[in-house]
Design a protein around this motif. Structure first.
Motif, PDB file in Angstrom:
ATOM      1  N   GLY A   1       0.734  -1.337  -0.073  1.00  0.00           N
ATOM      2  CA  GLY A   1      -0.059  -0.008  -0.005  1.00  0.00           C
ATOM      3  C   GLY A   1       0.903   1.190  -0.022  1.00  0.00           C
ATOM      4  O   GLY A   1       2.158   1.249   0.334  1.00  0.00           O
TER       5      GLY A   1
ATOM      6  N   THR B   1      -2.513   3.042  -4.832  1.00  0.00           N
ATOM      7  CA  THR B   1      -2.298   4.334  -4.185  1.00  0.00           C
ATOM      8  C   THR B   1      -3.757   4.801  -5.241  1.00  0.00           C
ATOM      9  O   THR B   1      -3.911   4.522  -6.248  1.00  0.00           O
TER      10      THR B   1
ATOM     11  N   LEU C   1      -4.463  -3.444   3.310  1.00  0.00           N
ATOM     12  CA  LEU C   1      -4.529  -4.193   1.751  1.00  0.00           C
ATOM     13  C   LEU C   1      -4.479  -5.716   1.695  1.00  0.00           C
ATOM     14  O   LEU C   1      -5.092  -6.255   0.858  1.00  0.00           O
TER      15      LEU C   1
END
Length: 187
Positions: free
Chosen positions: A50, A83, A126
């Motif tokens: 992440g 992202t 994540l």
């Protein structure tokens, strides 16, 4: 066959990062700075992380100013970063920025991995998205002899024991290494 593995370190009380999203507590543990080979996934061909993890790694080692440091942890493995923002890329790093669902990104991730495993480095949310999508095959946790007062949880999802099978439990230096296979969601 490509497996999706969430492999991370955690404090004894289940935090993978402290309240400042830092891993400095982990690096202070004997062996935390340069982990024993037994604490890293052996067949990872691709890394997934992440944006919080990615940005912390860049800042902690000043990688943008010293791009050769990227190789110390990531090697030459392609890295996918989930992202919604534009982020910098260290010179020479094989980075693919991804937004959207993990299921939508899986064809590209699997193609980059080939026959090797996909290593979800962090964070826990994540990894939880991979679990939610039915794409998580294994959870490997290196438990450090540290207790934190808060931070980012290991895996912010409920996962019952009927879906987890203990594959191994070993001591590696000061770490307890637990590996669980994750069963598919019952139909």
């Amino acid at each position: 066959m490509t497996r999706i593995v969430f492999d991370t370190a955690t404090s004894l009380n289940g935090w993978i990062a402290d309240e400042q999203n830092s891993l400095a507590w982990l690096f202070a543990v004997d062996g935390g700075q340069s982990p024993d080979e037994g604490l890293l996934p052996a067949d990872a061909g691709v890394m997934v992380e992440g944006s919080t993890t990615y940005e912390w790694v860049l800042a902690e080692s000043d990688i943008l100013a010293h791009p050769q440091k990227w190789q110390e942890f990531h090697g030459d493995r392609p890295t996918f970063v989930f992202t919604t923002r534009d982020l910098p890329v260290p010179e020479g790093a094989d980075i693919t920025f991804v937004s959207g669902s993990v299921a939508d990104a899986m064809p590209a991730i699997r193609a980059a991995a080939g026959a090797r495993d996909v290593w979800i480095v962090g964070g826990g949310d994540l990894a939880g998205q991979f679990l939610d999508a039915g794409l998580l095959d294994e959870i490997a946790v290196s438990i450090a002899p540290v207790l934190l007062t808060g931070g980012a949880p290991l895996l912010p999802r409920r996962l019952e024991s009927d879906r987890l099978r203990l594959a191994s439990a070993t001591a590696v230096g000061p770490f307890a290494r637990l590996v669980y296979e994750v069963a598919a969601t019952p139909a």
